[in-house]
Design a protein around this motif. Structure first.
Motif, PDB file in Angstrom:
ATOM      1  N   ASP A 113      44.878  36.785  42.402  1.00 36.01           N
ATOM      2  CA  ASP A 113      45.413  37.474  43.581  1.00 36.01           C
ATOM      3  C   ASP A 113      45.537  38.971  43.279  1.00 36.01           C
ATOM      4  O   ASP A 113      45.278  39.421  42.169  1.00 36.01           O
ATOM      5  CB  ASP A 113      46.757  36.872  44.000  1.00 36.01           C
ATOM      6  N   GLY A 114      45.909  39.746  44.250  1.00 36.13           N
ATOM      7  CA  GLY A 114      45.921  41.195  44.082  1.00 36.13           C
ATOM      8  C   GLY A 114      47.216  41.757  43.544  1.00 36.13           C
ATOM      9  O   GLY A 114      47.561  42.902  43.864  1.00 36.13           O
ATOM     10  N   ALA A 115      47.945  41.012  42.725  1.00 30.80           N
ATOM     11  CA  ALA A 115      49.263  41.442  42.267  1.00 30.80           C
ATOM     12  C   ALA A 115      49.237  42.300  41.006  1.00 30.80           C
ATOM     13  O   ALA A 115      50.280  42.535  40.400  1.00 30.80           O
ATOM     14  CB  ALA A 115      50.144  40.215  42.040  1.00 30.80           C
ATOM     15  N   PHE A 116      48.068  42.736  40.557  1.00 29.11           N
ATOM     16  CA  PHE A 116      48.014  43.605  39.387  1.00 29.11           C
ATOM     17  C   PHE A 116      48.721  44.925  39.687  1.00 29.11           C
ATOM     18  O   PHE A 116      48.644  45.451  40.797  1.00 29.11           O
ATOM     19  CB  PHE A 116      46.556  43.884  38.999  1.00 29.11           C
ATOM     20  N   PRO A 117      49.413  45.502  38.698  1.00 26.88           N
ATOM     21  CA  PRO A 117      50.045  46.816  38.903  1.00 26.88           C
ATOM     22  C   PRO A 117      48.978  47.876  39.146  1.00 26.88           C
ATOM     23  O   PRO A 117      47.799  47.674  38.849  1.00 26.88           O
ATOM     24  CB  PRO A 117      50.781  47.075  37.589  1.00 26.88           C
ATOM     25  N   PHE A 118      49.408  49.025  39.680  1.00 32.98           N
ATOM     26  CA  PHE A 118      48.479  50.126  39.929  1.00 32.98           C
ATOM     27  C   PHE A 118      48.829  51.284  39.014  1.00 32.98           C
ATOM     28  O   PHE A 118      49.988  51.663  38.868  1.00 32.98           O
ATOM     29  CB  PHE A 118      48.526  50.576  41.391  1.00 32.98           C
ATOM     30  N   ARG A 119      47.823  51.822  38.397  1.00 35.31           N
ATOM     31  CA  ARG A 119      47.962  52.910  37.431  1.00 35.31           C
ATOM     32  C   ARG A 119      47.669  54.245  38.129  1.00 35.31           C
ATOM     33  O   ARG A 119      46.766  54.331  38.962  1.00 35.31           O
ATOM     34  CB  ARG A 119      46.954  52.638  36.311  1.00 35.31           C
ATOM     35  N   LYS A 120      48.402  55.285  37.781  1.00 35.61           N
ATOM     36  CA  LYS A 120      48.243  56.573  38.458  1.00 35.61           C
ATOM     37  C   LYS A 120      47.144  57.440  37.845  1.00 35.61           C
ATOM     38  O   LYS A 120      46.405  58.120  38.565  1.00 35.61           O
ATOM     39  CB  LYS A 120      49.566  57.341  38.457  1.00 35.61           C
ATOM     40  N   ARG A 121      47.038  57.491  36.500  1.00 35.51           N
ATOM     41  CA  ARG A 121      46.034  58.337  35.867  1.00 35.51           C
ATOM     42  C   ARG A 121      45.294  57.541  34.813  1.00 35.51           C
ATOM     43  O   ARG A 121      45.888  57.240  33.771  1.00 35.51           O
ATOM     44  CB  ARG A 121      46.685  59.577  35.237  1.00 35.51           C
ATOM     45  N   PRO A 122      44.038  57.188  35.097  1.00 43.12           N
ATOM     46  CA  PRO A 122      43.330  57.395  36.355  1.00 43.12           C
ATOM     47  C   PRO A 122      43.826  56.406  37.416  1.00 43.12           C
ATOM     48  O   PRO A 122      44.354  55.345  37.068  1.00 43.12           O
ATOM     49  CB  PRO A 122      41.875  57.108  35.993  1.00 43.12           C
ATOM     50  N   PRO A 123      43.645  56.731  38.698  1.00 46.64           N
ATOM     51  CA  PRO A 123      44.125  55.837  39.752  1.00 46.64           C
ATOM     52  C   PRO A 123      43.267  54.572  39.832  1.00 46.64           C
ATOM     53  O   PRO A 123      42.160  54.584  40.353  1.00 46.64           O
ATOM     54  CB  PRO A 123      44.000  56.685  41.025  1.00 46.64           C
ATOM     55  N   THR A 124      43.772  53.475  39.289  1.00 46.92           N
ATOM     56  CA  THR A 124      43.008  52.232  39.265  1.00 46.92           C
ATOM     57  C   THR A 124      43.961  51.077  38.987  1.00 46.92           C
ATOM     58  O   THR A 124      45.111  51.274  38.593  1.00 46.92           O
ATOM     59  CB  THR A 124      41.908  52.279  38.191  1.00 46.92           C
ATOM     60  N   TRP A 125      43.497  49.865  39.176  1.00 41.67           N
ATOM     61  CA  TRP A 125      44.300  48.682  38.890  1.00 41.67           C
ATOM     62  C   TRP A 125      44.498  48.538  37.388  1.00 41.67           C
ATOM     63  O   TRP A 125      43.587  48.753  36.593  1.00 41.67           O
ATOM     64  CB  TRP A 125      43.621  47.439  39.462  1.00 41.67           C
ATOM     65  N   ASP A 126      45.702  48.156  37.015  1.00 40.15           N
ATOM     66  CA  ASP A 126      46.053  47.963  35.612  1.00 40.15           C
ATOM     67  C   ASP A 126      45.808  46.500  35.257  1.00 40.15           C
ATOM     68  O   ASP A 126      46.613  45.626  35.557  1.00 40.15           O
ATOM     69  CB  ASP A 126      47.522  48.336  35.396  1.00 40.15           C
ATOM     70  N   VAL A 127      44.679  46.232  34.621  1.00 38.93           N
ATOM     71  CA  VAL A 127      44.257  44.870  34.293  1.00 38.93           C
ATOM     72  C   VAL A 127      44.059  44.770  32.780  1.00 38.93           C
ATOM     73  O   VAL A 127      44.086  45.784  32.072  1.00 38.93           O
ATOM     74  CB  VAL A 127      42.952  44.516  35.036  1.00 38.93           C
ATOM     75  N   PRO A 128      43.880  43.570  32.250  1.00 37.27           N
ATOM     76  CA  PRO A 128      43.657  43.449  30.808  1.00 37.27           C
ATOM     77  C   PRO A 128      42.432  44.232  30.347  1.00 37.27           C
ATOM     78  O   PRO A 128      41.498  44.475  31.107  1.00 37.27           O
ATOM     79  CB  PRO A 128      43.450  41.934  30.618  1.00 37.27           C
ATOM     80  N   THR A 129      42.458  44.633  29.082  1.00 37.25           N
ATOM     81  CA  THR A 129      41.267  45.208  28.462  1.00 37.25           C
ATOM     82  C   THR A 129      40.527  44.108  27.709  1.00 37.25           C
ATOM     83  O   THR A 129      41.136  43.162  27.201  1.00 37.25           O
ATOM     84  CB  THR A 129      41.621  46.346  27.496  1.00 37.25           C
ATOM     85  N   ILE A 130      39.212  44.250  27.650  1.00 32.40           N
ATOM     86  CA  ILE A 130      38.369  43.296  26.941  1.00 32.40           C
ATOM     87  C   ILE A 130      37.698  44.046  25.803  1.00 32.40           C
ATOM     88  O   ILE A 130      36.939  44.990  26.032  1.00 32.40           O
ATOM     89  CB  ILE A 130      37.311  42.677  27.875  1.00 32.40           C
ATOM     90  N   ASP A 131      37.995  43.654  24.570  1.00 27.36           N
ATOM     91  CA  ASP A 131      37.466  44.345  23.393  1.00 27.36           C
ATOM     92  C   ASP A 131      36.337  43.545  22.765  1.00 27.36           C
ATOM     93  O   ASP A 131      36.507  42.352  22.445  1.00 27.36           O
ATOM     94  CB  ASP A 131      38.567  44.556  22.347  1.00 27.36           C
TER      95      ASP A 131
END
Length: 259
Positions: A157-175
């Motif tokens: 669902d669309g409940a991911f937080p929103f990040r300001k810089r850069p303006p984008t969805w705050d989702v997990p990182t994949i390394d």
């Protein structure tokens, strides 16, 4: 106008230009912005630092040679999904990402013709479990799994937080952990997440038979166009090294910069 190949084949553009112009068997790609050929630094404008020579500070990785396919293979040894301090390694079968030097099967290859990353079923299952576990391990956002949206299998669902810089969805990182490299190949929001009318989906797909490669060379994983957008890549075909920037928006710049 036409199609320009950038593989290691003799008639691809980088080897042809290197032979005709004598300026080094090296080229840079920053999709969808530009390509640069020859042994030259790449300068990109940034909001805070002005014009920066990015080729002086990028991490690099060795490139592997496949005897059956002239593409560019990465020495990936592991995959980890991270979110808010929780790191979840994918429980991959032993040697799951290795390339067989005799048959050319397996390995992790870059592609500009595949829209999204694809993983062999055993790799995809381990990755999907790690991605779900990373999200379940934090209460920062009440993100829940929703029904799949074709062709994607992992949707939320669309409940991911929103990040300001850069303006984008705050989702997990994949390394992607690389053997012999000076850094980790990290996938951020724009390099794998796809927004759909029914939720946000992971732009990494389960591979069908054949793997989308010519002949019987079935890789373990293909990194597609989505995974290369807004990333500066510098290929040195003599040394078989690849420099990589990570998603440039997190450096407050991009492949097409106004600065």
């Amino acid at each position: 106008s036409g199609v320009a190949g950038v593989s290691r084949r003799p008639r691809s553009l980088p080897p042809l230009l290197a032979a005709l112009r004598s300026f080094g068997n090296k080229f840079a790609l920053c999709l969808p912005g530009f390509a640069a050929f020859g042994d030259t630094p790449v300068y990109i404008g940034t909001e805070s630092l002005g014009i920066v020579n990015y080729t002086e500070s990028l991490p690099y990785t060795p490139l592997l040679t496949n005897p059956r396919n002239p593409g560019y293979y990465l020495p990936v040894k592991g995959i980890t999904v991270s979110w808010y301090g929780r790191d979840v390694p994918a429980s991959l079968p032993a040697g799951a990402l290795d390339m067989d030097a005799r048959t050319g099967r397996g390995g992790v290859v870059l592609s500009t013709t595949t829209p999204y990353a694809v993983m062999r079923p055993d790799v995809f299952r381990a990755f999907a479990e790690a991605f779900d576990a990373a999200i379940r391990g934090t209460d920062y956002a009440k993100v829940v799994r929703v029904p799949a949206v074709e062709p994607f299998k992992l949707c939320y669902d669309g409940a991911f937080p929103f990040r300001k810089r850069p303006p984008t969805w705050d989702v997990p990182t994949i390394d992607l952990e690389l053997a012999g490299a000076t850094g980790i190949w990290r996938l951020f929001t724009e390099n794998y997440m796809v927004q759909t009318p029914r939720g946000m989906c992971v732009g990494i797909l389960e591979m069908e038979a054949g793997g989308g490669m010519p002949g019987d060379v079935e890789p373990a994983m293909v990194l597609g166009r989505k995974q290369r957008d807004s990333i500066l890549l510098v290929f040195d075909l003599d040394k078989m090294l690849l420099w990589f920037s990570g998603e440039l928006s997190f450096r407050l710049t991009g492949c097409v910069s106004p600065f």
